[in-house]
Design an enzyme around this catalytic site. Structure first.
Site, PDB file in Angstrom:
ATOM      1  N   GLU A 128       5.993  -7.022  -1.052  1.00 13.05           N
ATOM      2  CA  GLU A 128       7.079  -6.790  -2.001  1.00 13.05           C
ATOM      3  C   GLU A 128       8.196  -7.218  -1.688  1.00 13.05           C
ATOM      4  O   GLU A 128       9.398  -6.789  -1.908  1.00 13.05           O
ATOM      5  CB  GLU A 128       7.192  -5.352  -2.598  1.00 13.05           C
ATOM      6  CG  GLU A 128       5.726  -4.726  -3.025  1.00 13.05           C
ATOM      7  CD  GLU A 128       5.973  -3.463  -3.749  1.00 13.05           C
ATOM      8  OE1 GLU A 128       6.903  -2.573  -3.464  1.00 13.05           O
ATOM      9  OE2 GLU A 128       4.975  -3.130  -4.416  1.00 13.05           O
ATOM     10  N   ASN A 171       1.646  -9.766  -0.013  1.00 12.74           N
ATOM     11  CA  ASN A 171       1.174  -8.922  -1.062  1.00 12.74           C
ATOM     12  C   ASN A 171       2.616  -8.590  -1.932  1.00 12.74           C
ATOM     13  O   ASN A 171       3.579  -8.446  -1.590  1.00 12.74           O
ATOM     14  CB  ASN A 171       0.468  -7.735  -0.460  1.00 12.74           C
ATOM     15  CG  ASN A 171      -0.180  -6.862  -1.422  1.00 12.74           C
ATOM     16  OD1 ASN A 171      -1.129  -7.313  -2.051  1.00 12.74           O
ATOM     17  ND2 ASN A 171       0.146  -5.613  -1.728  1.00 12.74           N
ATOM     18  N   HIS A 208      -0.951  -4.379 -10.998  1.00  9.45           N
ATOM     19  CA  HIS A 208      -0.808  -3.200 -11.728  1.00  9.45           C
ATOM     20  C   HIS A 208      -0.433  -3.488 -13.070  1.00  9.45           C
ATOM     21  O   HIS A 208       0.813  -3.929 -13.490  1.00  9.45           O
ATOM     22  CB  HIS A 208       0.416  -2.410 -11.028  1.00  9.45           C
ATOM     23  CG  HIS A 208       0.032  -1.869  -9.741  1.00  9.45           C
ATOM     24  ND1 HIS A 208      -0.966  -0.886  -9.468  1.00  9.45           N
ATOM     25  CD2 HIS A 208       0.607  -2.223  -8.483  1.00  9.45           C
ATOM     26  CE1 HIS A 208      -0.850  -0.730  -8.061  1.00  9.45           C
ATOM     27  NE2 HIS A 208       0.233  -1.404  -7.398  1.00  9.45           N
ATOM     28  N   GLU A 236      -4.385  -4.248  -5.892  1.00 11.13           N
ATOM     29  CA  GLU A 236      -4.364  -2.851  -5.898  1.00 11.13           C
ATOM     30  C   GLU A 236      -4.388  -2.501  -7.597  1.00 11.13           C
ATOM     31  O   GLU A 236      -3.568  -1.977  -8.226  1.00 11.13           O
ATOM     32  CB  GLU A 236      -2.692  -2.638  -5.695  1.00 11.13           C
ATOM     33  CG  GLU A 236      -2.183  -2.839  -4.205  1.00 11.13           C
ATOM     34  CD  GLU A 236      -0.788  -2.400  -4.031  1.00 11.13           C
ATOM     35  OE1 GLU A 236      -0.158  -1.885  -4.842  1.00 11.13           O
ATOM     36  OE2 GLU A 236      -0.375  -2.694  -2.742  1.00 11.13           O
ATOM     37  N   ASP A 238      -4.875  -1.586 -11.154  1.00 12.85           N
ATOM     38  CA  ASP A 238      -5.124  -0.287 -12.078  1.00 12.85           C
ATOM     39  C   ASP A 238      -4.471  -0.956 -13.462  1.00 12.85           C
ATOM     40  O   ASP A 238      -3.802  -1.833 -13.624  1.00 12.85           O
ATOM     41  CB  ASP A 238      -4.558   0.727 -11.704  1.00 12.85           C
ATOM     42  CG  ASP A 238      -2.795   0.486 -11.217  1.00 12.85           C
ATOM     43  OD1 ASP A 238      -2.390  -0.238 -11.445  1.00 12.85           O
ATOM     44  OD2 ASP A 238      -2.610   1.714 -10.623  1.00 12.85           O
TER      45      ASP A 238
END
Ligand code: XIL
Length: 300
Positions: A128, A171, A208, A236, A238
């Site tokens: 990030e 990432n 996400h 990650e 979701d």
């Protein structure tokens, strides 16, 4: 095949989950973990605040628990994460001297990577680092502000020396839509690294997502990054409300890109999720498979 991991393995991919050490005593949780997944990412246990809470004093207890469990189950392990502005102890964020911070960063990378040397499939070396919004530039952080933009290159070079067998990933989130300035900023960095021989092997797209799932350009984004000569991984995943269509679209995008090597969902049951109120995962609170589970399995 009848499980996510086994089905993904048929195309040489993995299907993983984030794991929390504190839940390893829960038999429903470990039952699903052992059965369904062939890759594991520690949800918080390898972050800087967990591994080096004070300078030079390392704690690997919870991370070891997860690493040992993954190894016993024959699962891959993703390392997450070495250099990140968040979940960073105050003793790091208050450093103002560049030589000090460079030494601290390199020592952290080297010590944590050495601990798990040879056992990690991929490391999220830097997490990030790019800003949201239209700038396409790095966000402000102690690393950028004290070391300059070169801190990412420095981190990757140090990581390569520490564990040459691990794939080294950058990432980030909100880099799934191709036209976004943030996506373009990360793309330019990876292109520059490949052009100059800075070691980088993979880009992790956190994924996400909101209720609609991936943007229409998601597969193009994956293939555009892959065309630079790096693997891509969904790291990650979701999706708010976990619509089966949204999960199928995400999995299909990865399946359609040869260098999309694996998918990690960010937790097992909805109750395990950092977004629990959005029920974004593949298993319900009782550990039952949700419709999105079948959508994912049949798309793999
Ligand atoms: C989250 C964890 O799931 C939470 O338990 C924790 O409180 C905060 O961090 N991007 C990342 C992950 O790279 O490490 C974050 O994980 C979610 C966003």
């Amino acid at each position: 095949a009848s499980t996510l991991g086994a089905q993904a393995a048929q195309s040489g991919r993995y299907f993983g989950t984030a794991v929390a050490a504190g839940r390893l005593g829960d038999g429903t949780y470990t039952g699903i973990l052992d059965r369904e997944f062939n890759s594991v990412t520690p949800e918080n246990e390898m972050k800087w605040d967990a591994t080096e809470p004070s300078r030079g004093s390392f704690n690997f207890g919870p991370a070891d628990q997860i690493a040992n469990r993954a190894q016993a189950g024959g699962k891959r392990l993703r390392g997450h994460t070495l250099v990140w502005h968040s979940q960073l102890p105050g003793w790091v964020s208050s450093i103002r001297d560049a030589n000090t911070l460079r030494g601290v960063m390199n020592n952290h990378i080297t010590t944590v990577m050495n601990r798990y040397k040879g056992r990690i499939h991929s490391w999220d070396v830097v997490n990030e680092a790019f800003a949201d919004g239209p700038s396409g530039q790095l966000r402000s952080s102690v690393f950028r502000d004290v070391l300059g933009n070169g801190f990412i290159e420095q981190a990757f070079r140090t990581a390569r020396s520490a564990d040459p067998a691990a794939k080294l990933c950058y990432n980030d989130y909100n880099i799934e839509n191709w036209s976004d300035a943030k996506t373009q900023g990360v793309y330019r960095m990876v292109r520059d690294f490949k052009a100059r021989g800075v070691p980088i092997d993979c880009v992790g797209l956190q994924a996400h997502f909101g209720t609609g799932g991936p943007p229409a350009s998601f597969q193009s984004t994956l293939s555009n990054f892959a065309a630079l000569g790096v693997d891509v991984q969904i790291t990650e995943l979701d999706i708010a409300q976990a619509s089966p269509t949204a999960y199928a679209n995400t999995v299909r995008a990865c399946m359609n890109v040869a260098r999309c090597t694996g998918i990690t969902v960010w937790g097992i049951r909805d109750s395990d999720s950092w977004r629990a109120s959005e029920n974004p995962l593949l298993f319900d609170r009782g550990g039952n498979k949700k419709p999105a589970y079948n959508a994912a399995l049949t798309t793999l």
